[in-house]
Write a protein that holds these residues in place. Structure first.
Motif, PDB file in Angstrom:
ATOM      1  N   LYS A 197       0.834  -1.212   0.000  1.00  0.00           N
ATOM      2  CA  LYS A 197       0.000   0.000   0.000  1.00  0.00           C
ATOM      3  C   LYS A 197       0.864   1.255   0.000  1.00  0.00           C
ATOM      4  O   LYS A 197       0.593   2.223  -0.717  1.00  0.00           O
ATOM      5  CB  LYS A 197      -0.922  -0.001   1.213  1.00  0.00           C
ATOM      6  CG  LYS A 197      -2.078  -0.980   1.130  1.00  0.00           C
ATOM      7  CD  LYS A 197      -2.960  -0.890   2.372  1.00  0.00           C
ATOM      8  CE  LYS A 197      -4.139  -1.844   2.277  1.00  0.00           C
ATOM      9  NZ  LYS A 197      -4.988  -1.794   3.494  1.00  0.00           N
ATOM     10  N   LEU A 198       1.930   1.224   0.811  1.00  0.00           N
ATOM     11  CA  LEU A 198       2.844   2.361   0.874  1.00  0.00           C
ATOM     12  C   LEU A 198       3.507   2.580  -0.478  1.00  0.00           C
ATOM     13  O   LEU A 198       3.582   3.712  -0.975  1.00  0.00           O
ATOM     14  CB  LEU A 198       3.902   2.106   1.954  1.00  0.00           C
ATOM     15  CG  LEU A 198       5.029   3.124   2.062  1.00  0.00           C
ATOM     16  CD1 LEU A 198       4.484   4.489   2.454  1.00  0.00           C
ATOM     17  CD2 LEU A 198       6.079   2.653   3.077  1.00  0.00           C
ATOM     18  N   GLN A 199       3.980   1.508  -1.069  1.00  0.00           N
ATOM     19  CA  GLN A 199       4.645   1.585  -2.366  1.00  0.00           C
ATOM     20  C   GLN A 199       3.700   2.134  -3.425  1.00  0.00           C
ATOM     21  O   GLN A 199       4.064   3.019  -4.207  1.00  0.00           O
ATOM     22  CB  GLN A 199       5.132   0.190  -2.748  1.00  0.00           C
ATOM     23  CG  GLN A 199       6.000   0.111  -3.973  1.00  0.00           C
ATOM     24  CD  GLN A 199       6.407  -1.324  -4.263  1.00  0.00           C
ATOM     25  OE1 GLN A 199       5.571  -2.171  -4.503  1.00  0.00           O
ATOM     26  NE2 GLN A 199       7.699  -1.587  -4.194  1.00  0.00           N
ATOM     27  N   GLN A 200       2.478   1.620  -3.458  1.00  0.00           N
ATOM     28  CA  GLN A 200       1.498   2.064  -4.449  1.00  0.00           C
ATOM     29  C   GLN A 200       1.146   3.535  -4.274  1.00  0.00           C
ATOM     30  O   GLN A 200       1.025   4.283  -5.249  1.00  0.00           O
ATOM     31  CB  GLN A 200       0.236   1.192  -4.349  1.00  0.00           C
ATOM     32  CG  GLN A 200       0.440  -0.233  -4.847  1.00  0.00           C
ATOM     33  CD  GLN A 200      -0.663  -1.183  -4.405  1.00  0.00           C
ATOM     34  OE1 GLN A 200      -1.619  -0.785  -3.726  1.00  0.00           O
ATOM     35  NE2 GLN A 200      -0.544  -2.452  -4.762  1.00  0.00           N
ATOM     36  N   TYR A 201       1.010   3.947  -3.025  1.00  0.00           N
ATOM     37  CA  TYR A 201       0.662   5.348  -2.759  1.00  0.00           C
ATOM     38  C   TYR A 201       1.785   6.279  -3.202  1.00  0.00           C
ATOM     39  O   TYR A 201       1.554   7.258  -3.928  1.00  0.00           O
ATOM     40  CB  TYR A 201       0.374   5.554  -1.275  1.00  0.00           C
ATOM     41  CG  TYR A 201       0.276   7.014  -0.891  1.00  0.00           C
ATOM     42  CD1 TYR A 201      -0.744   7.814  -1.396  1.00  0.00           C
ATOM     43  CD2 TYR A 201       1.241   7.605  -0.073  1.00  0.00           C
ATOM     44  CE1 TYR A 201      -0.825   9.168  -1.080  1.00  0.00           C
ATOM     45  CE2 TYR A 201       1.171   8.950   0.253  1.00  0.00           C
ATOM     46  CZ  TYR A 201       0.148   9.725  -0.263  1.00  0.00           C
ATOM     47  OH  TYR A 201       0.082  11.064   0.038  1.00  0.00           O
ATOM     48  N   VAL A 202       3.022   5.982  -2.793  1.00  0.00           N
ATOM     49  CA  VAL A 202       4.154   6.852  -3.129  1.00  0.00           C
ATOM     50  C   VAL A 202       4.361   6.910  -4.640  1.00  0.00           C
ATOM     51  O   VAL A 202       4.569   7.988  -5.219  1.00  0.00           O
ATOM     52  CB  VAL A 202       5.437   6.367  -2.424  1.00  0.00           C
ATOM     53  CG1 VAL A 202       6.651   7.160  -2.904  1.00  0.00           C
ATOM     54  CG2 VAL A 202       5.296   6.482  -0.909  1.00  0.00           C
ATOM     55  N   ASP A 203       4.290   5.756  -5.288  1.00  0.00           N
ATOM     56  CA  ASP A 203       4.542   5.707  -6.734  1.00  0.00           C
ATOM     57  C   ASP A 203       3.439   6.395  -7.526  1.00  0.00           C
ATOM     58  O   ASP A 203       3.702   7.048  -8.541  1.00  0.00           O
ATOM     59  CB  ASP A 203       4.693   4.255  -7.193  1.00  0.00           C
ATOM     60  CG  ASP A 203       5.958   3.605  -6.647  1.00  0.00           C
ATOM     61  OD1 ASP A 203       6.800   4.332  -6.093  1.00  0.00           O
ATOM     62  OD2 ASP A 203       6.088   2.370  -6.747  1.00  0.00           O
ATOM     63  N   SER A 204       2.189   6.244  -7.088  1.00  0.00           N
ATOM     64  CA  SER A 204       1.064   6.815  -7.841  1.00  0.00           C
ATOM     65  C   SER A 204       0.886   8.307  -7.571  1.00  0.00           C
ATOM     66  O   SER A 204       0.465   9.052  -8.453  1.00  0.00           O
ATOM     67  CB  SER A 204      -0.235   6.076  -7.507  1.00  0.00           C
ATOM     68  OG  SER A 204      -0.563   6.228  -6.135  1.00  0.00           O
ATOM     69  N   ALA A 205       1.228   8.750  -6.362  1.00  0.00           N
ATOM     70  CA  ALA A 205       1.038  10.164  -6.010  1.00  0.00           C
ATOM     71  C   ALA A 205       2.069  11.059  -6.678  1.00  0.00           C
ATOM     72  O   ALA A 205       1.806  12.232  -6.944  1.00  0.00           O
ATOM     73  CB  ALA A 205       1.091  10.334  -4.492  1.00  0.00           C
ATOM     74  N   GLY A 206       3.244  10.519  -6.952  1.00  0.00           N
ATOM     75  CA  GLY A 206       4.276  11.312  -7.607  1.00  0.00           C
ATOM     76  C   GLY A 206       4.646  12.531  -6.791  1.00  0.00           C
ATOM     77  O   GLY A 206       4.884  12.449  -5.586  1.00  0.00           O
ATOM     78  N   SER A 207       4.650  13.704  -7.438  1.00  0.00           N
ATOM     79  CA  SER A 207       5.038  14.941  -6.754  1.00  0.00           C
ATOM     80  C   SER A 207       3.999  15.392  -5.736  1.00  0.00           C
ATOM     81  O   SER A 207       4.268  16.289  -4.922  1.00  0.00           O
ATOM     82  CB  SER A 207       5.283  16.046  -7.784  1.00  0.00           C
ATOM     83  OG  SER A 207       4.100  16.284  -8.544  1.00  0.00           O
TER      84      SER A 207
END
Length: 284
Positions: free
Chosen positions: A21-31
């Motif tokens: 979940k953390l990985q998906q959030y960081v990668d999808s949120a970008g800047s």
């Protein structure tokens, strides 16, 4: 791809749900990624929260004050560093470790891995904190390929055959035996593993060039050289030997020729006693 290597890849441990979940959030949120969003995901996992607080307060990061909240951890280390460390920490405890196919004692092997992590911390934490933080997950997983290879050998009944092949080289050419069985040595395989688990591209490239740091891009060359040097000092078989210390200093000189300076005084100060003695012997 080598059949045995395919089996290793097929059996790679999955990431825990919180880390995914953390990985998906960081990668999808970008800047647009937010510290509060990262903290909200991690805080729902008490074990991960405890691990990150423990790591943040360990000598590895050398913070001058106690880190007591997740907000502090994320603010001080940075969102991407926290993501990478969370992945690395979860993987370290994700499977049983038995390196007997390598002719090694597992507890001694794990102790050596810990010394490797500590050395990288002590070398860079005071002079290049950014590099120390980047290298943290790399250091934590530096010998992961050996662990995974060993497990696959045991599961496929090839552990004795592999050990015999190592013994025939007197454990002097481990990478060639790994290539014979898997098609890749364990350090080169680490770059693939980092890509598989979607670490940051900087870490993927850093690990991909451990065995040939001169060929790395300028962005990761310093980090790749640092890991390459440390692997000579803590090689599971011949770490700190006269030959390995000569090789380590050859890499330091090679890096310097490319404009990369390392703190040599600190390096020499924290060398394990045997490595230091062998370095002096090679100088004589």
């Amino acid at each position: 791809m080598n059949e045995l290597l395919l089996k290793v890849i097929d059996n790679l441990p999955p990431l825990p749900e919180t880390v995914m979940k953390l990985q998906q959030y960081v990668d999808s949120a970008g800047s647009d990624v937010q510290i509060d969003g990262v903290v909200d995901i991690i805080s729902k996992d008490p074990l991960l929260t405890g691990d990150l607080l423990r790591l943040a307060n360990s000598p590895y990061y050398g913070f001058s004050r106690e880190i007591s909240t997740l907000n502090q951890v994320v603010s001080l280390l940075g969102i991407n560093n926290v993501k990478n460390i969370a992945i690395a920490n979860s993987l370290r405890g994700g499977f049983e470790i038995n390196v007997s196919p390598y002719g090694l004692n597992t507890q001694e092997f794990l102790g050596n891995c810990s010394k490797e992590v500590d050395f990288i911390s002590e070398w860079f934490s005071q002079t290049d904190k950014k590099l120390a933080q980047i290298l943290a997950p790399c250091a934590m997983l530096l010998r992961l390929g050996m662990m995974l290879y060993a497990n696959a050998l045991i599961q496929n009944g090839k552990d004795k055959e592999f050990l015999t092949a190592l013994q025939e080289t007197n454990f002097n050419d481990v990478s060639s035996v790994e290539i014979e069985f898997y098609g890749l040595d364990h350090l080169t395989f680490l770059g693939y593993l980092f890509d598989h688990w979607h670490f940051d591209e900087t870490l993927i490239q850093t690990t991909a060039y451990i065995t040939m740091p001169h060929a790395a891009s300028d962005e990761v060359k310093r980090a790749s050289y640092a890991l390459a040097i440390v692997t000579r000092v803590f090689d599971p078989y011949h770490g700190g030997s006269v030959y390995n210390m000569e090789d380590a200093f050859a890499l330091i000189k090679e890096a310097k020729a490319q404009g990369i300076q390392f703190n040599i005084d600190r390096f020499l100060e924290i060398l394990p006693p045997e490595a230091k003695a062998n370095l002096n012997a090679s100088a004589d």
